[in-house]
Design an enzyme around this catalytic site. Structure first.
Site, PDB file in Angstrom:
ATOM      1  N   SER A 174       0.805  -1.210   0.000  1.00 13.45           N
ATOM      2  CA  SER A 174       0.000   0.000   0.000  1.00 13.45           C
ATOM      3  C   SER A 174       0.846   1.272   0.000  1.00 13.45           C
ATOM      4  O   SER A 174       1.821   1.383   0.742  1.00 13.45           O
ATOM      5  CB  SER A 174      -0.882  -0.023   1.248  1.00 13.45           C
ATOM      6  OG  SER A 174      -1.685   1.120   1.285  1.00 13.45           O
ATOM      7  N   GLY A 203       0.935  11.429   4.715  1.00 14.43           N
ATOM      8  CA  GLY A 203      -0.299  11.807   5.383  1.00 14.43           C
ATOM      9  C   GLY A 203      -1.513  11.118   4.796  1.00 14.43           C
ATOM     10  O   GLY A 203      -2.638  11.624   4.902  1.00 14.43           O
ATOM     11  N   ASN A 256      -6.290  -1.181   1.356  1.00 19.67           N
ATOM     12  CA  ASN A 256      -5.805  -0.726   2.650  1.00 19.67           C
ATOM     13  C   ASN A 256      -6.786   0.321   3.172  1.00 19.67           C
ATOM     14  O   ASN A 256      -7.108   1.277   2.475  1.00 19.67           O
ATOM     15  CB  ASN A 256      -4.395  -0.143   2.482  1.00 19.67           C
ATOM     16  CG  ASN A 256      -3.770   0.316   3.778  1.00 19.67           C
ATOM     17  OD1 ASN A 256      -4.056   1.407   4.261  1.00 19.67           O
ATOM     18  ND2 ASN A 256      -2.927  -0.504   4.348  1.00 19.67           N
ATOM     19  N   CYS A 260      -2.758   4.541  11.999  1.00 24.96           N
ATOM     20  CA  CYS A 260      -3.323   5.891  11.994  1.00 24.96           C
ATOM     21  C   CYS A 260      -3.528   6.385  13.426  1.00 24.96           C
ATOM     22  O   CYS A 260      -3.833   5.607  14.322  1.00 24.96           O
ATOM     23  CB  CYS A 260      -4.690   5.893  11.317  1.00 24.96           C
ATOM     24  SG  CYS A 260      -4.686   5.212   9.674  1.00 24.96           S
ATOM     25  N   ILE A 270       5.826  -5.495   8.432  1.00 25.60           N
ATOM     26  CA  ILE A 270       5.558  -4.379   9.316  1.00 25.60           C
ATOM     27  C   ILE A 270       5.222  -3.112   8.536  1.00 25.60           C
ATOM     28  O   ILE A 270       5.621  -2.972   7.386  1.00 25.60           O
ATOM     29  CB  ILE A 270       6.786  -4.071  10.233  1.00 25.60           C
ATOM     30  CG1 ILE A 270       8.045  -3.819   9.398  1.00 25.60           C
ATOM     31  CG2 ILE A 270       7.001  -5.192  11.226  1.00 25.60           C
ATOM     32  CD1 ILE A 270       9.288  -3.434  10.181  1.00 25.60           C
ATOM     33  N   THR A 325       5.866   1.113   8.581  1.00 23.87           N
ATOM     34  CA  THR A 325       7.162   1.796   8.696  1.00 23.87           C
ATOM     35  C   THR A 325       7.552   2.061  10.142  1.00 23.87           C
ATOM     36  O   THR A 325       6.713   2.124  11.036  1.00 23.87           O
ATOM     37  CB  THR A 325       7.116   3.139   7.951  1.00 23.87           C
ATOM     38  OG1 THR A 325       6.003   3.889   8.443  1.00 23.87           O
ATOM     39  CG2 THR A 325       6.949   2.926   6.458  1.00 23.87           C
ATOM     40  N   GLY A 362      12.427   0.659   3.332  1.00 23.46           N
ATOM     41  CA  GLY A 362      13.605   0.308   2.540  1.00 23.46           C
ATOM     42  C   GLY A 362      14.451  -0.748   3.223  1.00 23.46           C
ATOM     43  O   GLY A 362      14.136  -1.200   4.333  1.00 23.46           O
ATOM     44  N   GLY A 399      11.519  -3.661   3.311  1.00 21.71           N
ATOM     45  CA  GLY A 399      12.839  -3.671   2.683  1.00 21.71           C
ATOM     46  C   GLY A 399      13.102  -4.797   1.702  1.00 21.71           C
ATOM     47  O   GLY A 399      14.239  -5.007   1.285  1.00 21.71           O
ATOM     48  N   GLY A 449       7.793  -2.709  -1.814  1.00 22.18           N
ATOM     49  CA  GLY A 449       7.337  -1.323  -1.981  1.00 22.18           C
ATOM     50  C   GLY A 449       8.466  -0.408  -2.395  1.00 22.18           C
ATOM     51  O   GLY A 449       8.708  -0.180  -3.572  1.00 22.18           O
TER      52      GLY A 449
END
Lengths: 269, 300
Positions: free
Chosen positions: B22, B73, B100, B131, B192, B194, B218, B245, B266
């Site tokens: 996502s 955001g 998501n 969130c 996970i 971030t 990453g 990552g 991602g």
């Protein structure tokens, strides 16, 4: 406005044919076999192997010779990423993603008497634009400026495809003395009949160009930059505030909605 | 080489274990034709809220050693636009679609889940519990086992879709929240999200991100992600999507061995968009080594 379509997106390797100094910048000429068809104002995500940096670097296309497949990048080495790319040796391969984004409006849309305004390394994409405009029969009037003569970019090429080229440096080492956006006002009489303005440079320059375009009553377009990750519109990292937010939307993407915007479209900061 | 890479992730039969995560792949089409959506076993579309969210002021991203920080955001046009504009296009493509879901209140999440429940284009929902919870003073839902459980319970009541809960690593013990999610009726976990970080511009003396803090992604976070997947596998029986990552087929296999049955990619696409295609190709060689995917082998 010209816009890239999905089919225009290429990921390819290109050989460095030349790497020469141009003042404080480097001019990289790349030999491109890929069938790309870039527009002035579009950019590439550029990667060079052995980089300490993780992401590619967005660099504007400063010139494109379609017949010979030669693409030019004018690179000011300002950080680790640009320093690494700017030091690529002839014969080396760079990885390129692009051409990306929406470039400047077409020569038709810019009209019979376009004015180009560039500041520092921001003059780079204007070279490609000036060449297109000259080829279409309407060479631009061009003003470029920098802090000093070593930081004027694209002067030689711009001189060759502009109706008139005015240089300005803040220290007076080349051309007229002062900021390019101040120098333009002294030439206002010569700018009657201007049909549009295309600009690239720092926010202060774009703000000044917006004021000038309001005064002259012509549309103005500026090329913007922002920290970028994907370069294709997916990550929403390179946000730029809209001049008129609405419907829960406040930002546009520099990479995909720009990097060229009508100056009335965005809030210049 | 024709090799079947399919893998079962909970109720979903994926054509291969690789999933576009996502926020990194938009609604599936930005990277065409270099990364077509069917490259992936599943595509998780951008975090979607009930109403449009404008996102944070720029700068939103900054590069870091082996990765990047982002504070987008959760900019998105809202669930109605997703349903009208993006889901129909994505449904034509041969991949599973996971949405998501984000919210600032339990009702916010529930509203999105309710609208997506009847959409045949959607194969599963991923609850982004990172969130800030407005009703709990802005603390992230995902740091409280009770808040996660409440959210899952409320969402479960309005949808039959499989519920994947995306866990944050910004907790003392990720197994506590993983168990709470399992007990509350989650169908799967993804982990996970971030790691919270920041960067400072030493010229100006100011934080670089307008939001001050952002999420680190990453290769820099890969060992943390692998550890979390391993711990969650040991603590629960839920199917797991591992992410953080991932940049190579070897990374995918490592996450599978830690206990994942789907593996997200991602940030690595930003560094090199050829990575997903390369991984799927290289996974064929890995797959041929095993009778079945070695899910959780590192626990044996």
């Amino acid at each position: 406005m010209s816009s890239a379509t999905d089919a225009d997106l290429h990921l390819f390797e290109a050989r460095v044919a030349h790497n020469a100094p141009e003042g404080t910048a480097r001019r990289l000429t790349l030999a491109v076999d890929e069938p790309i068809d870039p527009n002035p104002g579009q950019f590439l995500q550029v990667g060079r192997s052995g980089s300490e940096t993780y992401l590619k670097r967005p660099l504007s296309i400063s010139d494109w010779d379609a017949a010979r497949g030669l693409l030019e990048l004018l690179i000011l080495p300002v950080g680790r990423g640009t320093r690494h790319i700017a030091s690529a040796r002839p014969g080396e391969m760079l990885t390129l993603l692009g051409p990306l984004g929406r470039g400047f409006p077409s020569p038709d849309e810019l009209g019979a008497a376009p004015l180009l305004v560039g500041g520092g390394i921001g003059s780079a994409p204007l070279v490609f634009l000036a060449r297109r405009l000259a080829a279409s029969g309407n060479p631009p009037t061009t003003f470029i400026g920098a802090s000093d003569g070593q930081r004027l970019a694209g002067e030689k090429s711009l001189a060759g495809c502009s109706r008139r080229l005015v240089l300005a440096t803040e220290d007076g080492s080349r051309g007229e003395i002062g900021m390019v956006t101040s120098v333009i006002w002294e030439h206002l009489d010569g700018l009657e009949g201007i049909t549009s303005i295309a600009a690239c440079g720092p926010a202060g320059l774009l703000e000044a160009v917006k004021i000038l375009s309001d005064r002259l009553g012509v549309p103005a377009f500026g090329s913007f930059e922002e920290r970028m990750a994907c370069g294709v519109g997916a990550c929403l990292g390179c946000a730029i505030p809209m001049a008129k937010p609405g419907d829960g939307k406040k930002y546009l993407r520099v990479c995909a909605d720009g990097p060229v915007f009508a100056l009335e479209e965005v809030a210049i900061s | 080489m024709k090799t079947d890479l399919s893998i079962r992730f909970g109720e979903l039969e994926l054509a291969n274990p690789l999933v576009a995560v996502s926020g990194t792949f938009g609604y599936g089409f930005d990277y065409e034709p270099i990364i077509p959506p069917e490259t992936f076993g599943a595509v998780v579309v951008k975090g979607t809220s009930l109403e449009p969210w404008p996102g944070n002021a720029p700068p939103r991203i900054v590069e870091t050693p082996s990765g990047m920080l982002n504070a987008i955001g959760l900019e998105n046009p809202g669930v109605d636009v997703l349903i009208e504009e993006y889901l129909p296009r994505l449904a034509e493509r041969d991949t599973k679609v996971i949405v998501n879901v984000v919210g600032r209140t339990v009702d916010g999440y529930v509203g999105v889940a309710e609208k997506l429940d009847q959409r045949p284009e959607v194969h599963a929902l991923e609850l982004n519990v990172s969130c800030p919870n407005v009703d709990a003073g802005g603390m992230s839902f995902g740091t409280s086992p009770e808040a996660v459980a409440e959210l899952i319970g409320a969402t479960r009541r309005v949808t039959q879709k499989p519920l994947i809960v995306k866990l944050t690593p910004n907790v003392t013990d990720i197994t506590v929240v993983a168990r709470a999610a399992e007990e509350a009726g989650a169908d799967a976990l993804s982990l996970i999200n971030t790691l919270l970080g920041m960067a400072i511009d030493t010229e100006t003396g100011r934080p670089i991100l307008a939001n001050v803090v952002g999420g680190l992604s990453g290769p820099a976070i890969r060992p943390v992600a692998l550890r979390c997947v391993y711990q969650a596998r040991a603590a629960t029986n839920l199917p797991i999507m591992g992410l953080g990552g991932v940049s190579s087929a070897e990374d995918v296999v490592a996450f599978i061995m830690a206990g994942a049955s789907a593996v997200g990619i991602g940030t690595a696409m930003f560094a090199d968009p050829r990575t997903p295609g390369r991984i799927v190709e290289e996974l064929k060689e890995y797959r041929s080594r095993y009778d079945e995917w070695p899910i959780g082998r590192a626990h044996q």
